[in-house]
Design an enzyme around this catalytic site. Structure first.
Site, short mmCIF file in Angstrom:
data_model
loop_
_atom_site.label_atom_id
_atom_site.label_comp_id
_atom_site.label_asym_id
_atom_site.label_seq_id
_atom_site.Cartn_x
_atom_site.Cartn_y
_atom_site.Cartn_z
N ARG A 243 -0.13 7.76 -1.41
CA ARG A 243 0.31 6.99 -2.56
C ARG A 243 1.75 6.54 -2.31
O ARG A 243 2.54 7.25 -1.68
CB ARG A 243 0.26 7.82 -3.85
N GLU A 272 1.92 -1.76 -6.75
CA GLU A 272 1.01 -2.54 -5.92
C GLU A 272 0.49 -3.74 -6.71
O GLU A 272 -0.10 -3.53 -7.78
CB GLU A 272 -0.17 -1.68 -5.44
N HIS A 291 -3.67 -1.67 0.16
CA HIS A 291 -4.43 -0.50 -0.30
C HIS A 291 -5.93 -0.71 -0.04
O HIS A 291 -6.75 -0.72 -0.96
CB HIS A 291 -4.19 -0.24 -1.79
#
Length: 327
Positions: A243, A272, A291
């Protein structure tokens, strides 16, 4: 019959950010699906019928304002391993169970970690840009990377994903160090040739590549900051697939700009996506992917199938295969 199916809330079907058709088809086999937008247009009609909330890529967010609209809710089924985006105690206090999908994501996540490591080490992005640039007439000899074979990989977080990274790195004849809350058994260590580092500082000092694969908790938030980055070799690369909040991004920018470390390869940031003027986006020694650790068709199907299994069990009053129970 569609009317007899249990109602479930999803983020969006189709479109750029919604469920792919192959995934929504899996859900539709078992559930009558209502999109978040449909719910908000008529919460009084849809809300009382919804028993399942499916969360994919963190949406819809299981916030109190949403949960209050779902009085019949029995389960929040989230895709992926991490549950840092969920207030599990609060959700449980409403009489609602929480489930995730451990195991399913491990291979794809480990594959991406190695892809990031290799791409950064061998400067694949820069090489691609040179190869496709219409102005390129000669191939530069100065595009030099660093050796992966025989180098030292330090894995921070030796859970299932971390261990699968170790299995893959063994094929590159890498020396494997790891730091974890709990030491792996000797058989696990021997199988991949891994050496346990009781101290994170020791691992950081010795590694050519540092790969972060921990869960986000209060203990791991900001785990890698100024002090930790200063311990790494100036030739080292930081790889993060956990993360974004695990790494102090301001400290990372400073280390990359000053030559404190060679490079960073990140599948996760915070937030993000990053603001378009964020300093990380302007650095040539940073590789960022959006991601995509779980983004393969096979893994996505496996995740959704596991979400369905948990939801079906919850609706039927059976034990959930992957119920999240915080200690």
């Amino acid at each position: 019959m569609e009317e007899e199916k249990t109602w479930a809330l999803v983020s969006e079907l189709g479109g750029e950010f919604g469920y792919l058709e192959e995934l929504s088809d899996i859900l539709k086999q078992h559930f009558h699906l209502v999109s978040h937008a449909e719910l908000l247009r008529n919460p009084a009609l849809h809300g009382p019928k919804i028993q399942v909330l499916f969360i994919w890529k963190y949406v819809p967010a299981a916030e109190p304002s949403l949960l209050r609209l779902l009085p019949a809710l029995k389960v929040v089924a989230s895709g992926g391993v991490g549950v840092d985006h969920l207030d599990v105690p609060f959700i449980n206090s409403l009489g609602v169970k929480v489930a995730n999908t451990p195991g399913v994501v491990s291979n794809a996540s480990a594959d991406l970690a190695m892809a990031l490591l290799l791409a950064s080490a061998r400067k694949l992005l820069q090489g691609h840009q040179i190869a496709v640039d219409p102005k390129t007439t000669n191939l530069p000899q100065s595009l030099m990377g660093v050796e992966v074979t025989g180098s030292t990989l330090g894995i921070v977080g030796m859970g299932e994903i971390g261990y699968k990274m170790a299995q893959r790195s063994k094929g590159f004849e890498m020396n494997i160090l790891y730091h974890n809350r709990t030491r792996r058994c000797e058989a696990d260590e021997r199988a991949v040739g891994a050496t346990y580092c009781r101290s994170l500082d020791d691992l950081l000092r010795r590694s050519d590549f540092v790969a972060i694969a921990v869960k986000l908790t209060s203990a791991t938030t900001g785990l890698i900051g100024h002090a930790e980055l200063s311990l790494m070799k100036p030739t080292a690369t930081l790889v993060n697939i956990s993360r974004g909040q695990v790494v102090d991004q301001d400290a990372l920018v400073e280390a990359l700009r000053s030559g404190g470390i060679r490079a960073a390869a990140l599948d996760v940031t915070h937030p993000e996506p990053l603001p378009r003027d964020h300093a990380l986006l302007g650095l040539t020694n940073v590789l960022i992917t959006p991601h995509i650790g779980i983004n393969t068709h096979a893994t996505a199907r496996g995740i959704v199938q596991r979400m369905v299994a948990n939801a079906v069990a919850a609706v039927a009053g059976r034990p959930l295969p992957d119920e999240v129970k915080l200690q």
